[in-house]
Enzyme design. Sequence first.
Site, PDB file in Angstrom:
ATOM      1  N   LYS A 227      10.897 105.457  52.878  1.00 45.10           N
ATOM      2  CA  LYS A 227       9.685 106.028  53.458  1.00 45.10           C
ATOM      3  C   LYS A 227       9.998 106.986  54.599  1.00 45.10           C
ATOM      4  CE  LYS A 227       6.218 102.670  52.060  1.00 45.10           C
ATOM      5  NZ  LYS A 227       5.162 101.712  52.485  1.00 45.10           N
ATOM      6  N   ARG A 261       9.953  95.099  48.613  1.00 48.67           N
ATOM      7  CA  ARG A 261       9.468  96.018  47.573  1.00 48.67           C
ATOM      8  C   ARG A 261      10.314  97.284  47.671  1.00 48.67           C
ATOM      9  NH1 ARG A 261       5.824 100.308  47.092  1.00 48.67           N
ATOM     10  NH2 ARG A 261       4.736 100.388  45.082  1.00 48.67           N
TER      11      ARG A 261
END
Length: 284
Positions: A227, A261
């Site tokens: 991210k 995740r």
Amino acid sequence: MSMTINCRGALLDLSVRPLVMGIINVTPDSFYDGNKYYGDVDMLCRRIDEVVEQGADIIDVGACSSRPGASFISEEEEWSRLELALYLIGKRYPKAIVSVDTYRASIARMSVENGASIINDISAGSFDREMFRTLGDLNVPYILTHIQGEPGNMQVSPAYSEKGVVHDVRLFLSQKIFELRKYGVKDIIIDPGFGFGKRLNDNYSLVNGLQQLRILGLPILVGVSRKSMIYNYLNLTPQESLNGTTILNTISLLSGANILRVHDVKEAREAVQIVMKIKEVGNV
């Protein structure tokens, strides 16, 4: 503290070891692997095989991008993307535990009817008022995520109270948990929502304060994989952000994360294995 979730009869005990959730995006505009598996059955099958062969405990399929700035797509488009992915996973790996990343109650229902075992909702029920009621009917585990705003505007001046982002996220999640219980939802996994209406320091404050979420008594999912909190801070690209991802995953595991995740299953499994060894020899 209950760390066992019931996935359509398959019991996952998260107290034994943290689990790894492998991401499969069937979208044309994901921030990391957008358009890689969208519309290409052969590539999608190879990705499914890769995630399973590298040891993912859960496969998380998303058909509607939640990257900052993303636009909503129609229900019909979302389902057309998901339906193919669920069919291919079910055909190749009928015993796989599948999570579907959706904020729509109707998509959640169709997904469970087509083999999904977990619903992963970035909106915490705020985008569809029927989501919590539907989850109570479906009786499947639910991933409850903190978010400010929606993907199209969530990174436009997010702000938190003087008590800080960790306090605000914990309060938000506790209120939503209370509401979910009223609808009979039994198995809840909490996700602090890294990148969903968070400034850079907010994200790192959540990493630092992750243990404070354990007071909620529920499994914690961490999704930081590649991210912007990594690649923007280090002046990299998402493709160059595996090392930073592994560092944050390891810190999160040491702080009590129960599910990672990730895009990179093999590396996440290795992080889990090493942290388990540290805890074993150190009796942490």
